[in-house]
Design a protein around this motif. Structure first.
Motif, mmCIF file in Angstrom:
data_model
loop_
_atom_site.group_PDB
_atom_site.id
_atom_site.type_symbol
_atom_site.label_atom_id
_atom_site.label_comp_id
_atom_site.label_asym_id
_atom_site.label_seq_id
_atom_site.Cartn_x
_atom_site.Cartn_y
_atom_site.Cartn_z
ATOM 1 N N SER A 170 39.502 -9.424 56.343
ATOM 2 C CA SER A 170 38.791 -8.315 55.706
ATOM 3 C C SER A 170 37.378 -8.776 55.357
ATOM 4 O O SER A 170 37.105 -9.971 55.262
ATOM 5 N N GLN A 193 35.053 -5.591 51.189
ATOM 6 C CA GLN A 193 36.395 -5.052 50.943
ATOM 7 C C GLN A 193 37.129 -5.898 49.913
ATOM 8 O O GLN A 193 37.772 -5.379 49.014
ATOM 9 N N ARG A 194 37.025 -7.224 50.059
ATOM 10 C CA ARG A 194 37.709 -8.112 49.121
ATOM 11 C C ARG A 194 37.146 -7.973 47.716
ATOM 12 O O ARG A 194 37.893 -7.951 46.743
ATOM 13 N N GLU A 203 45.325 -9.781 52.349
ATOM 14 C CA GLU A 203 44.155 -10.327 51.650
ATOM 15 C C GLU A 203 43.713 -9.423 50.511
ATOM 16 O O GLU A 203 43.394 -9.898 49.410
ATOM 17 N N LEU A 204 43.694 -8.129 50.751
ATOM 18 C CA LEU A 204 43.233 -7.192 49.726
ATOM 19 C C LEU A 204 44.203 -7.118 48.553
ATOM 20 O O LEU A 204 43.785 -6.995 47.394
ATOM 21 N N ILE A 228 38.690 -16.689 47.699
ATOM 22 C CA ILE A 228 39.279 -15.416 48.133
ATOM 23 C C ILE A 228 38.214 -14.353 48.381
ATOM 24 O O ILE A 228 38.421 -13.464 49.195
ATOM 25 N N LEU A 229 37.081 -14.459 47.715
ATOM 26 C CA LEU A 229 36.049 -13.441 47.896
ATOM 27 C C LEU A 229 35.063 -13.759 49.012
ATOM 28 O O LEU A 229 34.585 -12.851 49.694
ATOM 29 N N GLN A 246 44.682 -8.000 56.800
ATOM 30 C CA GLN A 246 43.678 -7.476 55.881
ATOM 31 C C GLN A 246 44.341 -6.945 54.609
ATOM 32 O O GLN A 246 43.861 -7.190 53.502
ATOM 33 N N CYS A 273 43.503 -10.185 46.525
ATOM 34 C CA CYS A 273 42.264 -9.987 45.770
ATOM 35 C C CYS A 273 42.480 -9.048 44.584
ATOM 36 O O CYS A 273 41.947 -9.289 43.496
#
Length: 106
Positions: free
Chosen positions: A21, A25-26, A73-74, A14-15, A70, A77
């Protein structure tokens, strides 16, 4: 099953994996850290009180210029980052209890 490897694979994916993104940002979302104010507010709610998230929180976060992909995803995270902090705290508490020889919950 080796849980440490699964945990590391998840966080690496995930990072650092492909995404809409940026890795920065992640990482910021994962750390519940430095993101633009409305987006940071949303990620903080994800981490600490997800049941309080409203449509206006989502709309305000989108106004920072992030796309829906994005934002998704954030949010992931942010949630995994909080779970990771709780996991690490649990492992530390377990390690401390084992070192003290205290195997009973109090």
């Amino acid at each position: 099953m080796e849980y440490k490897k699964l945990y590391q694979d998840l966080t690496d994916r995930i990072l650092q994996g492909k995404g809409q993104s940026t890795p920065q940002q992640r990482q910021a979302a994962f750390d519940n850290g430095d993101l633009p104010k409305p987006l940071n507010t949303l990620i903080n709610k994800v981490a600490h009180s997800a049941y309080k998230i409203t449509d206006s929180d989502i709309a305000a976060a989108k106004e920072t210029g992030v796309t829906e992909d994005q934002l998704f995803e954030l949010i992931i995270c942010g949630a995994v980052g909080q779970a990771s902090r709780q996991y690490q705290s649990g492992l530390a508490a377990l390690g401390e209890a084992i070192n003290k020889g205290d195997y009973h919950a109090s």
